[in-house]
Design an enzyme around this catalytic site. Structure first.
Site, mmCIF file in Angstrom:
data_model
loop_
_atom_site.group_PDB
_atom_site.id
_atom_site.type_symbol
_atom_site.label_atom_id
_atom_site.label_comp_id
_atom_site.label_asym_id
_atom_site.label_seq_id
_atom_site.Cartn_x
_atom_site.Cartn_y
_atom_site.Cartn_z
ATOM 1 N N MET A 119 0.847 -1.201 0.000
ATOM 2 C CA MET A 119 0.000 0.000 0.000
ATOM 3 C C MET A 119 0.879 1.246 0.000
ATOM 4 S SD MET A 119 -2.796 1.153 2.875
ATOM 5 C CE MET A 119 -1.626 1.587 4.157
ATOM 6 N N ASP A 135 -0.061 5.688 -1.177
ATOM 7 C CA ASP A 135 -0.864 6.883 -0.856
ATOM 8 C C ASP A 135 -2.321 6.643 -0.450
ATOM 9 O OD1 ASP A 135 1.360 7.596 -2.333
ATOM 10 O OD2 ASP A 135 0.244 8.565 -3.924
ATOM 11 N N ARG A 139 -0.211 13.881 -13.065
ATOM 12 C CA ARG A 139 -1.015 12.936 -12.282
ATOM 13 C C ARG A 139 -1.598 13.511 -10.993
ATOM 14 N NH1 ARG A 139 4.325 11.018 -12.088
ATOM 15 N NH2 ARG A 139 5.372 11.371 -10.098
ATOM 16 N N TRP A 148 15.950 -0.004 -2.083
ATOM 17 C CA TRP A 148 17.233 0.486 -1.579
ATOM 18 C C TRP A 148 17.254 0.675 -0.068
ATOM 19 C CZ3 TRP A 148 14.255 3.287 -4.999
ATOM 20 C CH2 TRP A 148 13.715 4.469 -4.533
HETATM 21 C C1 FRU Z 1 2.986 9.356 -4.692
HETATM 22 C C2 FRU Z 1 2.825 8.681 -6.039
HETATM 23 C C3 FRU Z 1 1.798 9.427 -6.875
HETATM 24 C C4 FRU Z 1 1.302 8.362 -7.798
HETATM 25 C C5 FRU Z 1 1.314 7.150 -6.909
HETATM 26 C C6 FRU Z 1 1.555 5.846 -7.620
HETATM 27 O O1 FRU Z 1 3.464 8.516 -3.708
HETATM 28 O O2 FRU Z 1 4.073 8.639 -6.693
HETATM 29 O O3 FRU Z 1 2.294 10.565 -7.535
HETATM 30 O O4 FRU Z 1 0.035 8.635 -8.307
HETATM 31 O O5 FRU Z 1 2.316 7.369 -5.932
HETATM 32 O O6 FRU Z 1 1.327 4.769 -6.796
#
Ligand code: FRU
Length: 481
Positions: free
Chosen positions: A37, A39, A164, A297
């Site tokens: 998991m 965001d 995005r 990493w």
């Molecule tokens: C932030 C991110 C977002 C993207 C998502 C992909 O942590 O990089 O910009 O939509 O995670 O899982």
């Protein structure tokens, strides 16, 4: 179309017991039923529940093709897992390195809309990002909009691989969308508007940050009569969640910044989003990890062996005081307070004093009178010797003797000499709140196996400590299934 979602839901049902090893899961923090998991997405109160969606990959404990996981709660503390909301089922989002990326939720005329970024390869073989919509009547079953993607290119007309994380809201009967975009290595936030949620026109770049090459996961809301814009910048050292307080000029498409700050001074709080509660309060939740510490990493200790990886922070109540965003521990958390150990013997004379074995989850509360002498709070795992220290002087410093891969000392400003510091301690996480400043520092400390934590403290000036209390939190264990 639902094949992929059904397959993932069946897989979770079949294997979720592998991830439920209760002593090796945080008791209070939300974790996925199985797999990876990151965001939090689309935080919203809809149909009588708080809905938490999240970036999810059920099949591995690594970041892979993204789905939207889903859980609901009545109190923002105890969560019930629901079936996956979005699976990368369509050609515009089906690349193995793509999927359904982050976004938001909005209620309109009784329907729940999700806005997200679809990621797939274009004809030239480049991974490109486009904005999409999905909707639901019951908040459980979602269908994708038939004319997705709703925004195909950035405002310069290019298919863009860094375009995005749409944030959508309504203002004066018009819908607005903020999207993070990278152009010429500069991170920007693009504002769009729409009358019907599906046809969008570009307004302007409302904010740009030359110090970061991409601005991820914007959030925007009104708070205490002002406006707040938050995002996670990529490329600014030591800054993982930024807030701006100011005013959105919708005509010009410019966000006028009046003040700027950091939502969390630690390394383990990223991509925060907010809930608006039923009584009008704002609560922020972040992904309680960060890309710098990603498996490739760094490693997440035992987590990946236990078939899950990733946690959400505790919800924090936010408010504005003196043009700063204050984060505090909400009543829902203090309501869990149980047995207390009051530490009244402060005759430590400068050496580190063992106080107590500590169980998680707990809150450590330290009230300080003004003074000069530094205070150290230390958690030590008896088995491994791993030490996490918080040293309070004119600022708060975190130091770990493990320092995996160059983990540096972290600091959080402490403006006043008097202060009240509270640490929410769960299995792998420490969230340190400086109540006077409304600031937070979140950091994880991963270890293998069970942890036997001992808590100790030191202070040279005996009467500087007004109160030191360890309070057990009676966590309601997460309900799954
Ligand atoms: C932030 C991110 C977002 C993207 C998502 C992909 O942590 O990089 O910009 O939509 O995670 O899982």
């Amino acid at each position: 179309m639902d094949k992929k979602r059904n397959a993932a839901n069946n897989y979770i049902e079949k294997y979720k017991n592998l991830a439920v090893k209760t002593s090796l899961q945080p008791a209070l923090h939300f974790t996925p039923p199985l797999g990876w998991m990151n965001d939090p997405n689309g935080l919203i109160f809809f149909n009588g529940h708080y809905h938490l969606f999240y970036q999810y990959h059920p099949y591995e404990t690594k970041w892979r093709q993204m789905y939207w996981g889903h859980a609901v709660s009545d109190d923002l503390i105890t969560w019930r897992d629901l079936p996956i909301a979005l699976a990368p089922s369509e050609s515009y989002e089906d690349s193995p390195e793509g999927g359904c990326f982050s976004g938001t939720a909005l209620e309109h005329e009784g329907m729940l809309y999700l806005f997200y970024t679809a990621v797939a390869r274009n004809a030239a073989g480049d991974l490109v990002q486009k904005q999409c919509a999905a909707m639901s009547e019951d908040g459980l079953h979602f269908s994708k909009y038939e004319n997705n993607p709703i925004i195909q290119t950035d405002h310069l007309g290019n298919e863009n691989s860094h375009f995005r994380d749409p944030k959508v809201w309504k203002h004066d009967n018009t819908f607005y969308m903020l999207v993070g975009v990278s152009q010429d290595q500069v991170g920007k936030l693009a504002l769009y508007k729409s009358e019907n949620l599906f046809d969008w026109t570009f307004v302007n770049i409302v904010f740009e940050e030359p110090g970061g090459w991409m601005l991820e996961c914007p959030d925007f809301y009104e708070l205490d009569g002002q406006e707040v814009l938050t995002f996670s910048p990529v490329g600014i050292k030591g800054e993982y969640s930024t807030y701006l307080i100011g005013k959105m000029d919708y005509q010009e498409g410019v966000f006028h910044v009046e003040s700027r700050g950091i939502l969390d001074y630690g390394v383990d709080f990223y991509a925060p989003q907010t809930f608006l509660s039923t009584n009008g309060e704002r609560y922020v939740i972040g992904w309680q990890n960060g890309w710098e510490w990603m498996d490739e990493w760094n490693g997440f200790g035992a987590l990946t062996e236990n078939n899950w990886c990733g946690a959400m922070s505790m919800p924090r109540r936010v408010s504005i005081r003196n043009k700063q965003l204050y984060s505090t521990i909400p009543d829902q958390v203090t309501a869990l307070e149980g047995a207390q150990i009051i530490i009244n013997d402060t005759q430590t004379n400068g050496y580190l004093k063992k106080v107590t074995e500590i169980q998680t989850p707990s809150i450590i509360e330290l009230s300080l009178k003004s003074g000069e002498s530094p205070i150290t709070l230390m958690f030590k795992d008896q088995r491994t010797g791993m030490e996490d220290r918080f040293i309070i002087e004119d600022q708060l410093r975190y130091h770990s003797n493990e320092n995996p891969l160059g983990r540096k000392t972290l600091t959080m400003p402490l403006a006043k000499k008097e202060n009240r510091v509270k640490i929410i301690l769960d299995l792998y996480s420490m969230e340190v709140f400086a109540e006077g400043e409304g600031t937070v520092l979140s950091v994880n400390s991963f270890f293998k196996g069970a942890c036997e934590r001992e808590f100790s403290f030191s202070c040279c000036e005996d009467d500087r400590i007004e109160k030191l209390v360890v309070t057990k939190l009676n966590a309601k264990r997460l309900i799954t299934g």
